[in-house]
Design a protein around this motif. Structure first.
Motif, PDB file in Angstrom:
ATOM      1  N   ASP A 250       0.842   1.126   8.690  1.00 33.02           N
ATOM      2  CA  ASP A 250       1.494   2.368   8.239  1.00 33.02           C
ATOM      3  C   ASP A 250       2.557   2.075   7.188  1.00 33.02           C
ATOM      4  O   ASP A 250       2.692   2.820   6.200  1.00 33.02           O
ATOM      5  CB  ASP A 250       2.114   3.104   9.434  1.00 33.02           C
ATOM      6  CG  ASP A 250       1.052   3.697  10.356  1.00 33.02           C
ATOM      7  OD1 ASP A 250      -0.056   3.986   9.861  1.00 33.02           O
ATOM      8  OD2 ASP A 250       1.326   3.845  11.560  1.00 33.02           O
ATOM      9  N   LYS A 251       3.297   0.992   7.369  1.00 37.74           N
ATOM     10  CA  LYS A 251       4.288   0.602   6.372  1.00 37.74           C
ATOM     11  C   LYS A 251       3.608   0.166   5.075  1.00 37.74           C
ATOM     12  O   LYS A 251       4.121   0.407   3.978  1.00 37.74           O
ATOM     13  CB  LYS A 251       5.176  -0.514   6.915  1.00 37.74           C
ATOM     14  CG  LYS A 251       6.121  -0.063   8.026  1.00 37.74           C
ATOM     15  CD  LYS A 251       7.015  -1.188   8.491  1.00 37.74           C
ATOM     16  CE  LYS A 251       7.979  -0.695   9.582  1.00 37.74           C
ATOM     17  NZ  LYS A 251       8.852  -1.792  10.074  1.00 37.74           N
ATOM     18  N   ALA A 252       2.445  -0.492   5.222  1.00 41.13           N
ATOM     19  CA  ALA A 252       1.672  -0.886   4.033  1.00 41.13           C
ATOM     20  C   ALA A 252       1.255   0.345   3.247  1.00 41.13           C
ATOM     21  O   ALA A 252       1.337   0.368   2.009  1.00 41.13           O
ATOM     22  CB  ALA A 252       0.433  -1.689   4.462  1.00 41.13           C
ATOM     23  N   LEU A 253       0.844   1.389   3.951  1.00 37.54           N
ATOM     24  CA  LEU A 253       0.429   2.630   3.288  1.00 37.54           C
ATOM     25  C   LEU A 253       1.601   3.303   2.570  1.00 37.54           C
ATOM     26  O   LEU A 253       1.424   3.924   1.519  1.00 37.54           O
ATOM     27  CB  LEU A 253      -0.200   3.580   4.306  1.00 37.54           C
ATOM     28  CG  LEU A 253      -1.598   3.181   4.814  1.00 37.54           C
ATOM     29  CD1 LEU A 253      -2.026   4.075   5.959  1.00 37.54           C
ATOM     30  CD2 LEU A 253      -2.624   3.250   3.676  1.00 37.54           C
ATOM     31  N   GLU A 254       2.805   3.179   3.135  1.00 34.08           N
ATOM     32  CA  GLU A 254       3.988   3.747   2.478  1.00 34.08           C
ATOM     33  C   GLU A 254       4.243   3.057   1.138  1.00 34.08           C
ATOM     34  O   GLU A 254       4.562   3.702   0.127  1.00 34.08           O
ATOM     35  CB  GLU A 254       5.214   3.579   3.384  1.00 34.08           C
ATOM     36  CG  GLU A 254       5.197   4.487   4.611  1.00 34.08           C
ATOM     37  CD  GLU A 254       6.385   4.217   5.530  1.00 34.08           C
ATOM     38  OE1 GLU A 254       7.315   3.488   5.111  1.00 34.08           O
ATOM     39  OE2 GLU A 254       6.382   4.717   6.681  1.00 34.08           O
ATOM     40  N   SER A 255       4.092   1.722   1.118  1.00 30.27           N
ATOM     41  CA  SER A 255       4.269   0.971  -0.129  1.00 30.27           C
ATOM     42  C   SER A 255       3.189   1.334  -1.140  1.00 30.27           C
ATOM     43  O   SER A 255       3.456   1.468  -2.344  1.00 30.27           O
ATOM     44  CB  SER A 255       4.242  -0.535   0.146  1.00 30.27           C
ATOM     45  OG  SER A 255       5.321  -0.924   0.963  1.00 30.27           O
ATOM     46  N   ILE A 256       1.972   1.511  -0.641  1.00 29.06           N
ATOM     47  CA  ILE A 256       0.861   1.888  -1.516  1.00 29.06           C
ATOM     48  C   ILE A 256       1.111   3.248  -2.155  1.00 29.06           C
ATOM     49  O   ILE A 256       0.845   3.454  -3.349  1.00 29.06           O
ATOM     50  CB  ILE A 256      -0.469   1.891  -0.736  1.00 29.06           C
ATOM     51  CG1 ILE A 256      -0.921   0.452  -0.465  1.00 29.06           C
ATOM     52  CG2 ILE A 256      -1.561   2.653  -1.482  1.00 29.06           C
ATOM     53  CD1 ILE A 256      -2.153   0.335   0.404  1.00 29.06           C
TER      54      ILE A 256
END
Length: 359
Positions: A250-256
């Protein structure tokens, strides 16, 4: 000297070399080279001579034998032999600090590959190309090559390649530190940001995420200050990969999401393609099929817009290790497709006609 005797003498030379009787081994191999009529045997003995001279630091002699080996490989008309000989030519030029030539020969190796044996050399090719880019102080490309080489080493359990890549990374780290010192002395903020990004990427490649994060943060701060939006995309891609290593999807998706907003604003299609590829991996892991399909479609739309596909078979270029051919009109195709279809004009522009194999 026939095939059997050639093989016997090569083995004799190897036994001497492994027993630290280097000069005797070289004399045996030179005799084989002078007297053997077996092309495959000559190719192998040239490989022994190239390796021996590389380990002794005799790089001019290494290059001399690499050039002879290329001619032998062409005589054999075998893609595996040709790929190996181009790799030796690349390594020779890299050692002699002819970095542009080394990079060119490495690219030739990668474009020629299509067999299992050739693909096994990819790690060594990536390492040599990385060393050449490092010699030219093109740090980002150097690191990308080292990361590829390290992946090949891990996937094939190749400890020797892994050791060599780690040595190159150590040299890379030292050069980045020197560049950082110069950047601080001269107040060069863009170079400071780039060095911090490279430091972070190095730590991420070692899976040392906790050390990578603060360096990404520092690089991002400077990139924001100087208004380098393309650099910010690179930082956010690295941060995303760190979160993925930690399984924090989920944090990866925020960065994306942040990177995607920047990439769309700049019209940076390559950045968007990389982001959709990462999203595809994340949603596949999360088993969210609707989102997965959405990003697969968007990925292929980017491929279409950037013309990263073969105009003959329609498959995308770059997803697999395939031999490619560039036509004079700048369009790329799979070499096998050009060979199958014979001499025809470019399907993409229908204006030039070339023979397969023309670059």
């Amino acid at each position: 000297m026939g095939q059997d005797q050639t093989k016997q003498q090569i083995e004799k030379g190897l036994h001497l070399y492994q027993s630290n009787q280097t000069e005797k081994a070289l004399r045996v191999w030179m005799r084989v080279l002078e007297k053997s009529a077996d092309p495959a045997g000559r190719f192998r003995v040239l490989g022994c001579l190239i390796t021996a001279h590389a380990e002794m630091g005799r790089y001019k002699d290494m290059l001399k034998f690499a050039v002879v080996q290329i001619d032998t490989a062409r005589e054999l008309e075998d893609p595996d032999y040709l790929t190996e000989s181009y790799l030796n030519l690349a390594r020779s030029n890299e050692k002699l600090c002819e970095f542009q030539k080394a990079i060119s020969y490495c690219k030739t190796c990668l474009n020629m590959q299509g067999t299992t044996v050739s693909l096994q050399l990819n790690g060594q090719v990536s390492l040599s190309m990385g060393n050449a880019f490092l010699g030219l102080s093109i740090f980002q490309k150097a690191l990308e090559c080292f990361e590829k080489a390290l992946r090949y080493a891990h996937n094939n359990d190749d400890k020797m390649l892994e050791c060599r890549v780690c040595c190159s990374l150590g040299n890379f780290y030292t050069q980045i530190k020197e560049s950082m010192k110069i950047a601080l002395q001269h107040g060069d903020r863009p170079l400071q940001a780039l060095c911090l990004l490279c430091f972070a990427d190095i730590h991420r490649s070692r899976r040392d995420v906790q050390t990578a994060f603060p360096r990404y943060d520092s690089s991002m701060s400077i990139m924001t200050e100087i208004g380098n939006r393309l650099g910010l995309i690179q930082v956010l891609l690295g941060v995303t990969k760190c979160w993925m290593i930690q399984k924090e999807l989920d944090k990866a998706l925020e960065s994306i999401e942040k990177a995607q907003e920047l990439a769309e604003g700049l019209g940076n299609k390559l950045g968007l393609l990389k982001l959709h590829c990462l999203c595809e991996r994340i949603y596949r892991t999360k088993e969210q099929q609707r989102e997965l399909r959405d990003h697969v479609v968007k990925f292929h739309e980017c491929v279409e817009e950037m013309e990263l596909y073969c105009g003959m078979c329609g498959e995308s270029i770059g997803e697999k290790n395939n031999q490619l051919q560039a036509l004079p009109c700048s369009h790329f195709f799979h070499l096998k497709c050009l060979q199958t279809n014979g001499t025809r004009g470019c399907p993409n522009c229908r204006r030039l006609s070339v023979k397969p194999g023309y670059v």
